[in-house]
Design a protein around this motif. Sequence first.
Motif, PDB file in Angstrom:
ATOM      1  N   ILE A   1       3.953  -5.620  -4.887  1.00  0.00           N
ATOM      2  CA  ILE A   1       5.389  -5.336  -4.820  1.00  0.00           C
ATOM      3  C   ILE A   1       5.813  -4.263  -5.820  1.00  0.00           C
ATOM      4  CG2 ILE A   1       7.688  -6.371  -4.939  1.00  0.00           C
ATOM      5  CD1 ILE A   1       5.960  -7.408  -2.641  1.00  0.00           C
ATOM      6  N   ALA A   2       5.049  -4.074  -6.890  1.00  0.00           N
ATOM      7  CA  ALA A   2       5.430  -3.111  -7.930  1.00  0.00           C
ATOM      8  C   ALA A   2       5.625  -1.716  -7.326  1.00  0.00           C
ATOM      9  CB  ALA A   2       4.358  -3.064  -9.014  1.00  0.00           C
ATOM     10  N   GLY A   3       6.664  -1.037  -7.793  1.00  0.00           N
ATOM     11  CA  GLY A   3       6.925   0.315  -7.316  1.00  0.00           C
ATOM     12  C   GLY A   3       8.005   0.975  -8.146  1.00  0.00           C
TER      13      GLY A   3
ATOM     14  N   ALA B   1       5.166  -4.242  -0.246  1.00  0.00           N
ATOM     15  CA  ALA B   1       6.560  -3.786  -0.264  1.00  0.00           C
ATOM     16  C   ALA B   1       6.662  -2.431   0.422  1.00  0.00           C
ATOM     17  CB  ALA B   1       7.069  -3.698  -1.699  1.00  0.00           C
ATOM     18  N   GLY B   2       7.221  -2.420   1.615  1.00  0.00           N
ATOM     19  CA  GLY B   2       7.546  -1.178   2.299  1.00  0.00           C
ATOM     20  C   GLY B   2       9.001  -0.836   2.040  1.00  0.00           C
TER      21      GLY B   2
ATOM     22  N   LYS C   1       6.391   5.643   0.955  1.00  0.00           N
ATOM     23  CA  LYS C   1       6.597   4.490   1.820  1.00  0.00           C
ATOM     24  C   LYS C   1       6.088   4.733   3.239  1.00  0.00           C
ATOM     25  CE  LYS C   1       8.151   1.776  -1.315  1.00  0.00           C
ATOM     26  NZ  LYS C   1       7.341   0.608  -1.747  1.00  0.00           N
ATOM     27  N   HIS C   2       6.059   6.002   3.685  1.00  0.00           N
ATOM     28  CA  HIS C   2       5.400   6.297   4.957  1.00  0.00           C
ATOM     29  C   HIS C   2       3.899   6.011   4.842  1.00  0.00           C
ATOM     30  CE1 HIS C   2       8.967   7.924   6.799  1.00  0.00           C
ATOM     31  NE2 HIS C   2       8.280   8.307   7.861  1.00  0.00           N
ATOM     32  N   ALA C   3       3.323   6.267   3.672  1.00  0.00           N
ATOM     33  CA  ALA C   3       1.912   5.951   3.456  1.00  0.00           C
ATOM     34  C   ALA C   3       1.680   4.450   3.595  1.00  0.00           C
ATOM     35  CB  ALA C   3       1.463   6.435   2.084  1.00  0.00           C
ATOM     36  N   VAL C   4       2.606   3.659   3.064  1.00  0.00           N
ATOM     37  CA  VAL C   4       2.493   2.199   3.158  1.00  0.00           C
ATOM     38  C   VAL C   4       2.563   1.753   4.615  1.00  0.00           C
ATOM     39  CG1 VAL C   4       3.606   0.016   2.562  1.00  0.00           C
ATOM     40  CG2 VAL C   4       3.401   1.810   0.837  1.00  0.00           C
TER      41      VAL C   4
ATOM     42  N   VAL D   1       7.148  -5.851   4.279  1.00  0.00           N
ATOM     43  CA  VAL D   1       8.592  -6.062   4.423  1.00  0.00           C
ATOM     44  C   VAL D   1       9.259  -4.725   4.125  1.00  0.00           C
ATOM     45  CG1 VAL D   1       8.574  -8.520   3.916  1.00  0.00           C
ATOM     46  CG2 VAL D   1       8.756  -6.902   2.036  1.00  0.00           C
ATOM     47  N   ASN D   2      10.214  -4.337   4.962  1.00  0.00           N
ATOM     48  CA  ASN D   2      10.839  -3.016   4.869  1.00  0.00           C
ATOM     49  C   ASN D   2      12.357  -3.142   4.812  1.00  0.00           C
ATOM     50  OD1 ASN D   2       8.476  -0.871   5.625  1.00  0.00           O
ATOM     51  ND2 ASN D   2       8.188  -2.833   6.660  1.00  0.00           N
ATOM     52  N   PRO D   3      12.887  -3.473   3.634  1.00  0.00           N
ATOM     53  CA  PRO D   3      14.334  -3.632   3.519  1.00  0.00           C
ATOM     54  C   PRO D   3      15.065  -2.294   3.467  1.00  0.00           C
ATOM     55  CG  PRO D   3      13.311  -3.937   1.386  1.00  0.00           C
ATOM     56  CD  PRO D   3      12.187  -3.766   2.372  1.00  0.00           C
ATOM     57  N   ASN D   4      16.324  -2.300   3.878  1.00  0.00           N
ATOM     58  CA  ASN D   4      17.235  -1.224   3.538  1.00  0.00           C
ATOM     59  C   ASN D   4      17.533  -1.386   2.045  1.00  0.00           C
ATOM     60  OD1 ASN D   4      18.940   0.172   6.234  1.00  0.00           O
ATOM     61  ND2 ASN D   4      17.358  -1.339   6.569  1.00  0.00           N
TER      62      ASN D   4
END
Length: 273
Positions: free
Chosen positions: A83-85, A143-144, A162-165, A186-189
Amino acid sequence: MTQQQNAFITGGASGLGKAIATWLAAKGIKVFIADRDEAGAKAVAAELQGAYGAVDVASWESQLAAFQKAIDLFGRIDYVYPIAGIGENIFLPTTTTEEFQKPNLSIVDVNVSGLLYTVSLAVQQFRRQQPTAFGIRGKIVVAGSVCGIYCCPSLPMYTTSKHAVTGLVRSLGKALISEGVTLNSVNPNVMRTNFSTDKFYDSLDSEGLLTPMQGCLDACQRYLDDDQLSGQNFEIGPNYDKGQGLVNPQFAPLVDEAQKRVFDKLLARGSAR
């Protein structure tokens, strides 16, 4: 007697990582909190009766040490949550000089390389473990972001990371399922985390545009419950708590039969390695 289940979470000291750790602990799952904020990781681990380790996710050696500590403590790792980012930074030099300047690729180091390190550790460990009675060796949820599905021109590096993810999940996730390993995202706004300012989040909140954290936890629950879900990128939008539910964006369609044949051959070539 049910076997104790264990999870490893990067970025677990705050935000989405902490929310996932708290959710898992409530289910009786032991959590290992890996975070560069050692004090924060220690506090969350104490609160949840888990364990912790200070980690720089951009460093393979640092991640390896933390992951090994988790294995030494727990024995088996059932779930891994990278999740780290970090958020957008300025990667192109803003001033003109006679000499070329090296770009700032720290967001790639953390959001891409760091995540790949965690995924690699997880898959290697899962392959060493015996599958459960349901044939599962382990599950990974990364985490996307909505920026991994759509494009935001003012956030080029974050969007790239995030596209890489998304690409990793959609490809590797489909490959790993045959080994009893699942990989999803998971890809939240926009959620209220520490990525931006209260002013920015308040501006979204005033228009009902913040995404609820519960949506991400519900997506994680879907992945926990369904052993056949892998390679999926559930999107969570600001209308989630208004009945929208989880959105599952689809692949771009292949344009014609010739392109389909090309991808059939690419799949065969990759599978032969």
